[in-house]
Design an enzyme around this catalytic site. Structure first.
Site, short mmCIF file in Angstrom:
data_model
loop_
_atom_site.label_atom_id
_atom_site.label_comp_id
_atom_site.label_asym_id
_atom_site.label_seq_id
_atom_site.Cartn_x
_atom_site.Cartn_y
_atom_site.Cartn_z
N GLU A 97 0.84 -1.31 -0.04
CA GLU A 97 0.11 -0.23 0.00
C GLU A 97 1.21 1.23 -0.26
O GLU A 97 1.85 1.50 0.79
CB GLU A 97 -0.93 -0.01 1.40
CG GLU A 97 -1.64 1.03 1.26
CD GLU A 97 -1.50 2.16 2.06
OE1 GLU A 97 -1.48 3.40 1.32
OE2 GLU A 97 -1.05 2.10 3.11
N CYS A 139 -8.40 6.08 -6.38
CA CYS A 139 -8.11 5.33 -4.97
C CYS A 139 -9.44 4.70 -4.40
O CYS A 139 -10.70 5.33 -4.28
CB CYS A 139 -7.45 6.08 -4.21
SG CYS A 139 -7.04 5.23 -2.53
N ASP A 162 -6.33 9.23 -9.37
CA ASP A 162 -4.95 8.68 -10.01
C ASP A 162 -5.09 9.08 -11.43
O ASP A 162 -5.81 8.37 -12.17
CB ASP A 162 -4.82 7.11 -9.57
CG ASP A 162 -4.84 7.00 -8.30
OD1 ASP A 162 -4.37 7.81 -7.49
OD2 ASP A 162 -5.51 5.99 -7.67
N HIS A 186 -3.62 1.13 -8.94
CA HIS A 186 -3.03 1.08 -10.21
C HIS A 186 -2.89 -0.26 -10.73
O HIS A 186 -2.98 -0.48 -12.06
CB HIS A 186 -1.73 1.90 -10.25
CG HIS A 186 -1.82 3.23 -9.39
ND1 HIS A 186 -2.17 3.21 -8.14
CD2 HIS A 186 -1.25 4.38 -9.76
CE1 HIS A 186 -2.11 4.72 -7.71
NE2 HIS A 186 -1.70 5.31 -9.05
N ARG A 204 2.10 10.83 -6.85
CA ARG A 204 1.56 11.50 -5.82
C ARG A 204 2.40 11.21 -4.39
O ARG A 204 2.58 10.10 -4.10
CB ARG A 204 0.19 10.74 -5.82
CG ARG A 204 -0.93 11.73 -4.96
CD ARG A 204 -2.15 11.17 -5.23
NE ARG A 204 -2.61 9.89 -4.54
CZ ARG A 204 -3.73 9.52 -4.68
NH1 ARG A 204 -4.56 9.68 -5.51
NH2 ARG A 204 -3.95 8.12 -4.07
#
Length: 278
Positions: A88, A185, A192, A224, A253
């Site tokens: 994560e 997300c 994203d 992703h 990010r």
């Protein structure tokens, strides 16, 4: 050392207020089983229909040398697609921040620490490189192939629908890309942004349908890595190409960018690839 359960997002730091660590702690890394999101796509662990990697770049990497002097670098990580866990992203950032005030005897000691901790969290060997901030490997490049984004299409659907994918009878070998990839997300709902490259040999894809399909991820909530696997499995099922590569390069990010790729055996992405938005 912090301990986490790897089988749920309910304890993940993502979406929670977190204090930035002052000391190194390998237990901050939060693994998430890939199998949970693969099962709805019909992907069985141990019988993956693809090869691939998750390539990460970390731009906020620093530690103290043996004399207490700060060192900065850019880190490149590669996790194999066959690893049972992904990691994560917020937990990864918190983990790296723990290096900021930690002394290491050498650059290699930092690499060795990263190799050990990330492999333990992912459940498989990983690759780690530390690059200087002006390393030529970080130079901006462009995606190869033809861009789909100038197609004048009407879009009314913002969820991924495989029925948009259509093919003709002509067999082609081509590389296509789009910068219109956006997903969200699954925990925070934050957008994203990314670019996606598709290289294949097989029945020619209808380009308008392909672009509609890719735009369909605009309101889709997933990590992703799983978005790329979703695109790969839908293309394989609908187009049945002989060879296929799907690569996404997501926008940075929190000091991290993620660029997963999945492919039929024998295919690999072009290198190096770094886009201006990353």
């Amino acid at each position: 050392m912090t301990q986490h359960r790897p089988d749920t997002l309910s304890h993940a730091p993502l979406g929670r207020e977190s204090a930035y660590p002052e000391h190194y702690d390998a237990g901050l890394l939060y693994p998430i089983p890939r199998a949970v999101n693969r099962a709805p796509l019909g992907i069985e662990e141990g019988a993956l229909p693809f090869v691939g990697e998750d390539e990460w770049h970390a731009f906020e990497v620093s530690w103290l040398n043996a004399h207490g002097k700060p060192i900065v670098a850019v880190a490149r990580f590669r996790l194999p697609a066959q690893s049972p866990h992904l990691i994560e992203s917020k937990s990864w950032k918190l983990y790296l921040n723990g290096f900021n005030q930690t002394r290491f005897e050498s650059r290699q000691a930092v690499v060795d620490t990263l190799l050990r901790d990330l492999a333990h969290a992912a459940g498989a060997p990983v690759a780690v490189e530390l690059l200087d901030v002006d390393d030529a490997a970080l130079a901006v490049t462009r995606l190869p192939g033809e861009c789909l984004d100038d197609l004048d299409i009407e879009v009314t659907d913002y969820t991924p629908r495989a029925e948009h994918l259509a093919v003709g009878e002509e067999i082609v070998e081509e590389t296509l890309h789009s910068h219109l990839l956006k997903s969200n997300c699954p925990v925070t709902g934050q957008p994203d942004w990314g670019s996606v490259l598709i290289r294949y040999r097989g029945p020619k894809l209808d380009r308008e349908g392909l672009l509609r399909y890719l735009i369909g991820y605009r309101q889709h909530q997933d990590f992703h890595e799983h978005c790329v696997e979703h695109i790969f499995t839908d293309l394989m099922a609908r187009a049945r190409p002989e060879r296929l590569l799907v690569l996404a390069r997501y926008v940075r990010r929190g000091g991290l960018d993620i660029s997963p790729w999945r492919a039929t055996p024998g295919e690999r992405p072009p290198e190096p690839l770094r886009l201006s938005r990353q």
